[in-house]
Design a protein around this motif. Structure first.
Motif, mmCIF file in Angstrom:
data_model
loop_
_atom_site.group_PDB
_atom_site.id
_atom_site.type_symbol
_atom_site.label_atom_id
_atom_site.label_comp_id
_atom_site.label_asym_id
_atom_site.label_seq_id
_atom_site.Cartn_x
_atom_site.Cartn_y
_atom_site.Cartn_z
ATOM 1 N N ASP A 198 -0.724 -0.133 -4.986
ATOM 2 C CA ASP A 198 -1.786 -1.002 -4.474
ATOM 3 C C ASP A 198 -2.967 -1.035 -5.443
ATOM 4 O O ASP A 198 -3.610 -2.077 -5.629
ATOM 5 C CB ASP A 198 -2.229 -0.487 -3.107
ATOM 6 C CG ASP A 198 -2.861 -1.569 -2.257
ATOM 7 O OD1 ASP A 198 -2.306 -2.680 -2.188
ATOM 8 O OD2 ASP A 198 -3.922 -1.307 -1.670
ATOM 9 N N TYR B 201 2.606 4.511 -2.744
ATOM 10 C CA TYR B 201 2.168 3.182 -2.314
ATOM 11 C C TYR B 201 0.731 2.915 -2.761
ATOM 12 O O TYR B 201 0.392 1.816 -3.201
ATOM 13 C CB TYR B 201 2.275 3.057 -0.795
ATOM 14 C CG TYR B 201 2.025 1.647 -0.311
ATOM 15 C CD1 TYR B 201 3.063 0.740 -0.217
ATOM 16 C CD2 TYR B 201 0.739 1.223 0.025
ATOM 17 C CE1 TYR B 201 2.833 -0.570 0.206
ATOM 18 C CE2 TYR B 201 0.502 -0.073 0.442
ATOM 19 C CZ TYR B 201 1.557 -0.966 0.537
ATOM 20 O OH TYR B 201 1.319 -2.254 0.940
ATOM 21 N N HIS C 192 5.397 -4.428 -0.078
ATOM 22 C CA HIS C 192 4.015 -4.834 -0.319
ATOM 23 C C HIS C 192 3.853 -6.317 -0.005
ATOM 24 O O HIS C 192 4.655 -7.153 -0.433
ATOM 25 C CB HIS C 192 3.633 -4.562 -1.782
ATOM 26 C CG HIS C 192 2.166 -4.565 -2.014
ATOM 27 N ND1 HIS C 192 1.421 -5.723 -2.121
ATOM 28 C CD2 HIS C 192 1.282 -3.542 -2.144
ATOM 29 C CE1 HIS C 192 0.155 -5.410 -2.308
ATOM 30 N NE2 HIS C 192 0.038 -4.098 -2.331
#
Length: 426
Positions: free
Chosen positions: A298, A294, A32
């Motif tokens: 996020d 993911y 990230h």
């Protein structure tokens, strides 16, 4: 994999738990663009060191004290065994950290309420990792259902068969309750798609894996959930699949049906005189839900940085806890379980599912054998977990923006505690 490009401030993070799922989250954290992993904590220091050694300046520890005391740490990711979630969430909330925690959030609905209450007191966000809500394929199906494309949702079929089969020692020691540690995703999916709590739960289960027999566990289960307007969800779950991860969904309505199928390792298809041949489904959970994992990471960053609304609420986490407890009790007793429910548009006690005449089970009786549980409930066709017992006054459940209605914990403390004891005393 999609990578966000929008600008964000740097976020300091600590990872608690470096096992299988912890390693999945570690890879996403490391990739990230806006997260700095500062601490990795695991009771097996080798697991923590293997991840920490990949980042300059990251520290490996066997306990969380240093990470929680460090003001640079703004988000903690909890991926430890379920029994440790409650104390870790409470400690992180008191330290003022934003929290991501893997499912199930806690072992009981009462613990979940305590965690969210503490987070509210310290003004921190808490996200439970129900990753299907962040999976593009399930999200697309949910959007179609919400748009009315299938009409009124009447039947929902959820199939969940794991691959590869988890190690036997892990199943015996760290995930002994299939309802609590495995089927929670399916229950959450059902509540999410119907937008309501079920009013009745019925569960069956068997054990077919030889190494698990004799340990009081099940590895196959079917759960049926009945919803207020008459819709029904069937969940088929197994600890093992022989051909790859098997995770499918069918949402059938008055106007049509939407399906979510297995993802193949490749999209190539061979056709010849021997038939039609495609690749096997993706290997395992981390591969199948790579984008979903993911996306939820996020999302918690957006919650911290911009105040974005959590996409998994306290109501969601608590609902799943109550329904899985009800399923566990139904399996043990062989009887359906009624749940407190309010008909939309009504707010008085009379709108709750009425409790039956059988007395509320005691904690001691709920921890006895399955045969004892069955005999104690044989005087009626159903049991109640979060419905009002004959000797308990139940307040009307509060209005909830998500469309779910749950009886408040304050008036159902005994019922919730009993449901938890059923789950924990196998």
């Amino acid at each position: 994999m999609y990578r966000p490009s929008r600008a964000r401030p740097r976020i300091g993070a600590a990872l608690f738990g470096a096992g299988r799922i912890g390693q999945v989250h570690a890879e996403n954290i490391l990739s990230h663009p806006h997260i700095d992993l500062l601490y990795v904590v695991d009771v097996l220091i080798g697991n923590a060191q293997r991840i920490a050694n990949r980042i300059s300046g990251a520290e490996a520890h066997v306990e969380e004290t240093a990470a929680l005391a460090d003001s640079r740490v703004q988000i903690v990711f909890i991926n430890t065994p379920t029994s440790t979630h409650h104390p870790l969430i409470c400690s992180a909330a008191r330290a003022g950290k934003t929290i991501f925690c893997e499912k199930p959030l806690c072992e009981t609905a009462e613990q979940i309420d305590e965690c969210y209450s503490l987070c509210a007191q310290h003004n921190v966000a808490l996200l439970c990792g129900f990753m299907r809500r962040f999976d593009p394929h399930f999200m697309a199906a949910k959007k179609l259902v919400d748009s009315g494309a299938v009409g009124s949702l009447e039947q929902l079929l959820i199939i969940n068969r794991d691959y590869p089969q988890p190690p036997i020692e892990f199943l015996r020691t760290q995930a002994p309750d299939m309802f609590l540690d495995f089927i929670v995703h399916d229950v959450d999916t059902a509540i999410w798609f119907f937008g309501a709590m079920p009013v009745e739960v019925f569960a069956w289960g068997t054990c077919v894996i030889p190494e698990l027999k004799g340990f009081g566990q099940i590895d196959n289960a079917i759960i049926v959930l009945k919803f207020p307007h008459g819709g029904v969800c069937t969940i088929e779950a197994s600890r093992r699949s022989s051909f790859g991860l098997d995770q499918r969904l069918e949402a059938f309505g008055s106007k049509g049906q939407v399906q979510v199928g297995n993802l193949d390792a490749t999209s190539s298809v061979l056709l010849n005189m021997d038939g039609t041949h495609s690749s096997k489904p993706v290997y395992d959970l981390p591969q199948r839900y790579q984008q979903a994992f993911y996306n939820e990471l996020d999302h918690i960053c957006d919650v911290f940085s911009t105040g974005e609304t959590l996409r998994v609420s306290q109501t969601d986490a608590r609902s799943v806890a109550l329904v899985t407890a009800a399923a566990r009790h139904s399996f043990r007793s062989g009887q359906p379980v009624l749940l407190a429910h309010r008909t939309p548009g009504h707010s008085r006690e009379s709108s709750l599912v009425p409790s039956l005449s059988s007395p509320e089970p005691s904690s001691s009786s709920s921890s006895s054998s399955s045969s004892s549980s069955s005999s104690s409930s044989s005087s009626s066709s159903s049991s109640t977990v979060s419905g009002a017992s004959p000797n308990t006054t139940t307040l009307p459940p509060p209005a909830l923006s998500s469309g779910l209605a749950l009886a408040p914990a304050t008036s159902l403390k005994k019922e919730i505690s009993w449901a938890a004891s059923v789950v924990n005393n196998t």
